[in-house]
Design a protein around this motif. Sequence first.
Motif, PDB file in Angstrom:
ATOM      1  N   VAL A 232      -6.029   8.270  -5.284  1.00 37.26           N
ATOM      2  CA  VAL A 232      -5.601   7.073  -4.567  1.00 37.26           C
ATOM      3  C   VAL A 232      -6.035   5.794  -5.284  1.00 37.26           C
ATOM      4  O   VAL A 232      -5.387   4.760  -5.165  1.00 37.26           O
ATOM      5  CB  VAL A 232      -6.133   7.104  -3.112  1.00 37.26           C
TER       6      VAL A 232
ATOM      7  N   ARG B 164       5.193   2.816  -8.169  1.00 36.39           N
ATOM      8  CA  ARG B 164       5.639   4.175  -8.432  1.00 36.39           C
ATOM      9  C   ARG B 164       6.583   4.562  -7.319  1.00 36.39           C
ATOM     10  O   ARG B 164       6.147   4.842  -6.216  1.00 36.39           O
ATOM     11  CB  ARG B 164       4.452   5.127  -8.432  1.00 36.39           C
TER      12      ARG B 164
ATOM     13  N   HIS C  52      -2.266  -0.173  -9.212  1.00 42.62           N
ATOM     14  CA  HIS C  52      -1.184   0.050 -10.159  1.00 42.62           C
ATOM     15  C   HIS C  52      -0.393  -1.236 -10.316  1.00 42.62           C
ATOM     16  O   HIS C  52      -0.018  -1.846  -9.337  1.00 42.62           O
ATOM     17  CB  HIS C  52      -0.238   1.157  -9.685  1.00 42.62           C
TER      18      HIS C  52
ATOM     19  N   GLY D  77       2.124   2.157  -3.250  1.00 43.79           N
ATOM     20  CA  GLY D  77       1.161   2.631  -4.224  1.00 43.79           C
ATOM     21  C   GLY D  77       0.566   1.557  -5.111  1.00 43.79           C
ATOM     22  O   GLY D  77      -0.145   1.870  -6.056  1.00 43.79           O
TER      23      GLY D  77
ATOM     24  N   VAL E 121      -4.712  -0.479  -2.652  1.00 43.94           N
ATOM     25  CA  VAL E 121      -5.514   0.457  -1.876  1.00 43.94           C
ATOM     26  C   VAL E 121      -6.421  -0.341  -0.965  1.00 43.94           C
ATOM     27  O   VAL E 121      -7.044  -1.309  -1.387  1.00 43.94           O
ATOM     28  CB  VAL E 121      -6.378   1.346  -2.789  1.00 43.94           C
TER      29      VAL E 121
ATOM     30  N   VAL F  85       0.837  -1.195   0.000  1.00 49.77           N
ATOM     31  CA  VAL F  85       0.000   0.000   0.000  1.00 49.77           C
ATOM     32  C   VAL F  85       0.877   1.251   0.000  1.00 49.77           C
ATOM     33  O   VAL F  85       0.640   2.196  -0.757  1.00 49.77           O
ATOM     34  CB  VAL F  85      -0.937   0.012   1.225  1.00 49.77           C
ATOM     35  N   GLU F  86       1.930   1.234   0.826  1.00 52.54           N
ATOM     36  CA  GLU F  86       2.826   2.394   0.889  1.00 52.54           C
ATOM     37  C   GLU F  86       3.547   2.621  -0.436  1.00 52.54           C
ATOM     38  O   GLU F  86       3.953   3.726  -0.743  1.00 52.54           O
ATOM     39  CB  GLU F  86       3.846   2.203   2.013  1.00 52.54           C
TER      40      GLU F  86
ATOM     41  N   THR G 253       4.673  11.077  -4.495  1.00 52.36           N
ATOM     42  CA  THR G 253       3.579  10.476  -3.746  1.00 52.36           C
ATOM     43  C   THR G 253       3.260  11.369  -2.573  1.00 52.36           C
ATOM     44  O   THR G 253       4.166  11.766  -1.854  1.00 52.36           O
ATOM     45  CB  THR G 253       3.959   9.067  -3.245  1.00 52.36           C
ATOM     46  N   ALA G 254       2.019  11.682  -2.394  1.00 52.90           N
ATOM     47  CA  ALA G 254       1.626  12.487  -1.248  1.00 52.90           C
ATOM     48  C   ALA G 254       1.280  11.570  -0.102  1.00 52.90           C
ATOM     49  O   ALA G 254       0.679  10.517  -0.297  1.00 52.90           O
ATOM     50  CB  ALA G 254       0.425  13.362  -1.593  1.00 52.90           C
TER      51      ALA G 254
ATOM     52  N   PRO H 260       8.546  14.013   1.933  1.00 55.45           N
ATOM     53  CA  PRO H 260       9.124  13.414   0.731  1.00 55.45           C
ATOM     54  C   PRO H 260       9.048  14.367  -0.452  1.00 55.45           C
ATOM     55  O   PRO H 260      10.044  14.714  -1.035  1.00 55.45           O
ATOM     56  CB  PRO H 260       8.276  12.169   0.481  1.00 55.45           C
ATOM     57  N   VAL H 261       7.888  14.794  -0.792  1.00 59.08           N
ATOM     58  CA  VAL H 261       7.718  15.821  -1.809  1.00 59.08           C
ATOM     59  C   VAL H 261       6.296  16.331  -1.669  1.00 59.08           C
ATOM     60  O   VAL H 261       5.374  15.560  -1.425  1.00 59.08           O
ATOM     61  CB  VAL H 261       7.934  15.275  -3.225  1.00 59.08           C
ATOM     62  N   GLU H 262       6.154  17.598  -1.768  1.00 57.30           N
ATOM     63  CA  GLU H 262       4.824  18.147  -1.632  1.00 57.30           C
ATOM     64  C   GLU H 262       4.104  18.058  -2.963  1.00 57.30           C
ATOM     65  O   GLU H 262       4.626  18.394  -3.999  1.00 57.30           O
ATOM     66  CB  GLU H 262       4.901  19.595  -1.191  1.00 57.30           C
ATOM     67  N   LEU H 263       2.880  17.581  -2.891  1.00 55.66           N
ATOM     68  CA  LEU H 263       2.073  17.505  -4.091  1.00 55.66           C
ATOM     69  C   LEU H 263       1.025  18.605  -4.007  1.00 55.66           C
ATOM     70  O   LEU H 263      -0.151  18.356  -4.097  1.00 55.66           O
ATOM     71  CB  LEU H 263       1.417  16.127  -4.167  1.00 55.66           C
TER      72      LEU H 263
ATOM     73  N   PRO I 173      -5.451  14.358  -5.089  1.00 52.51           N
ATOM     74  CA  PRO I 173      -4.275  13.887  -5.834  1.00 52.51           C
ATOM     75  C   PRO I 173      -3.337  13.136  -4.903  1.00 52.51           C
ATOM     76  O   PRO I 173      -3.102  13.573  -3.777  1.00 52.51           O
ATOM     77  CB  PRO I 173      -3.609  15.185  -6.323  1.00 52.51           C
ATOM     78  N   ARG I 174      -2.844  12.007  -5.366  1.00 58.04           N
ATOM     79  CA  ARG I 174      -1.959  11.239  -4.499  1.00 58.04           C
ATOM     80  C   ARG I 174      -0.624  10.914  -5.141  1.00 58.04           C
ATOM     81  O   ARG I 174       0.409  10.968  -4.509  1.00 58.04           O
ATOM     82  CB  ARG I 174      -2.641   9.958  -4.046  1.00 58.04           C
ATOM     83  N   THR I 175      -0.650  10.533  -6.388  1.00 62.31           N
ATOM     84  CA  THR I 175       0.629  10.308  -7.058  1.00 62.31           C
ATOM     85  C   THR I 175       0.666  11.154  -8.317  1.00 62.31           C
ATOM     86  O   THR I 175      -0.364  11.493  -8.886  1.00 62.31           O
ATOM     87  CB  THR I 175       0.831   8.835  -7.436  1.00 62.31           C
ATOM     88  N   ALA I 176       1.861  11.501  -8.720  1.00 65.40           N
ATOM     89  CA  ALA I 176       2.019  12.316  -9.912  1.00 65.40           C
ATOM     90  C   ALA I 176       3.374  12.032 -10.535  1.00 65.40           C
ATOM     91  O   ALA I 176       4.306  11.624  -9.843  1.00 65.40           O
ATOM     92  CB  ALA I 176       1.902  13.801  -9.571  1.00 65.40           C
TER      93      ALA I 176
END
Lengths: 254, 254
Positions: free
Chosen positions: B228, A94, A90, A76, A79, A73-74, A252-253, B96-99, B190-193
């Motif tokens: 998600v 990712r 997915h 990605g 879910v 899950v972590e 990933t957020a 980690p990174v801001e989305l 939004p969760r992944t990009a």
Amino acid sequence: MARDLSAPRTPVRPVEVDRSSPVPLYFQVATRLQELIEAGEIGVGARIENEVDLAERLGVSRPTTRRAIQYLVERGMLVRKRGVGTQVVHPKVRRPVELSSLYDDLVSTDREPRTEVLALKVVPAPPEVAGALELSPGTEVTWIERLRHANGEPLALMHNAIPLGLLHLEAPDLAAHGLYELLRRAGYQPRTATQVIGARAAGAAEARVLRERRGASLLTMTRTAWDVSGRALEYGAHVYRASRYSFELNLTAG
Amino acid sequence: MARDLSAPRTPVRPVEVDRSSPVPLYFQVATRLQELIEAGEIGVGARIENEVDLAERLGVSRPTTRRAIQYLVERGMLVRKRGVGTQVVHPKVRRPVELSSLYDDLVSTDREPRTEVLALKVVPAPPEVAGALELSPGTEVTWIERLRHANGEPLALMHNAIPLGLLHLEAPDLAAHGLYELLRRAGYQPRTATQVIGARAAGAAEARVLRERRGASLLTMTRTAWDVSGRALEYGAHVYRASRYSFELNLTAG
DNA sequence: GTCAATACTTTGTCCTGACAAACTGACTTG
DNA sequence: CAAGTCAGTTTGTCAGGACAAAGTATTGAC
């Protein structure tokens, strides 16, 4: 909203665990599940068995099964929804962001990297570098200037500072390997980094070594990297030819 | 290597849990620990109590304590070592990174964002957009062109595509809010990009609206975002004035 | 027939208990 | 005195059980 709950549960048949292995059980389960999903045997959208049944069939406890699923899950791939189940979203992981070096990237994409070492010396850290590496101003650091080629063309001009005592660098090593590889080989694994990515026009000297026109667009990247225990490993200020290079990121957020 | 093991354990005194709260215990413990570390009451390098003692003093079980600590380890604040203990390595969370959206960033840094909606229409998706959003070619999408100002100056020219049916957009909404805020408000998080960041010289039209010289360096960013459950939410192709904007990223390697 | 209440399923949280593995430091032994 | 050994400390893994919370599906009442 039109989630296909009538889809049959894929019963993850060929999963077995090896209790004599030193690999943790939860990791064995997670790895096997990941393989099945990447191979497409559990398709996107399919629900997997519920935790309780899966645990029973594998002969492990529910916490162990939960931990394996949580791991995916972590990353990605899966879910979870309470009251509903666990679904594949997915087929491929990712990764949050790769903290790899330019050199490794070029090697893995077969772009024949070549490195020219322009400077390798010990200097007192300029204020900006000292601040980034959390050193007191004037502390000496190893200062590196390199020109990186790919497919025979200049690609990037790279300036780096490394705290003294971390590792001993020789020009031939730098010419033959990426900086991150040398760091790793010395036992320092970069784990977190902050980067600032921007752009500006090429100055006369930069344009000359990068074989661009003066005023051409360059991508700039400054980065500071730390290892797992918070020790500052490296400060870098790089410029890339925008015509030949761009950054690709997967985010990933939380 | 010279880890200060003689440093006294900071006994994390004022942590208490509220069992009547709906907030999970592990999260209460993690939040309290994080506050103490960010406030500097547990300094960098200090070891915290071992899990067993901490659990006993808080009146919770060891798995709950472990989960709280694990949460902070994943955020990069703490480091655990078997046989040694748990140490603080960073006083602040390195996300980690801001989305997040540009609009939110500008608001939070007090830079007075203003948005001019240049276009808002429904068009068949061009091949590149369709591919990014995983739609069949020619499917209609909402197409947006916006000019974003900060502190009264133009900052970015933004082109976005949104799958139809996701949400209904009106120009006034887009002028007053960020796109991500509108998406969130409609229930899409939004969760992944994936992003590609590059640079190039400004064309004549871009230079005019962004008030740059023709040929000035621009930062480019193309992004696709998913929620998600793997549903494609948004495709964006943005250009930023490199003289006024840069991307800042915090990375963590698995 | 529609809507609300109820039963069921599934994940989320939390507990107790046990043993294993990695590291530290002191002790023993040559 | 140096090097290996051993005990102690601390995190890592795993089990099994219990109840809560959030969805879904069914049933019942109007």
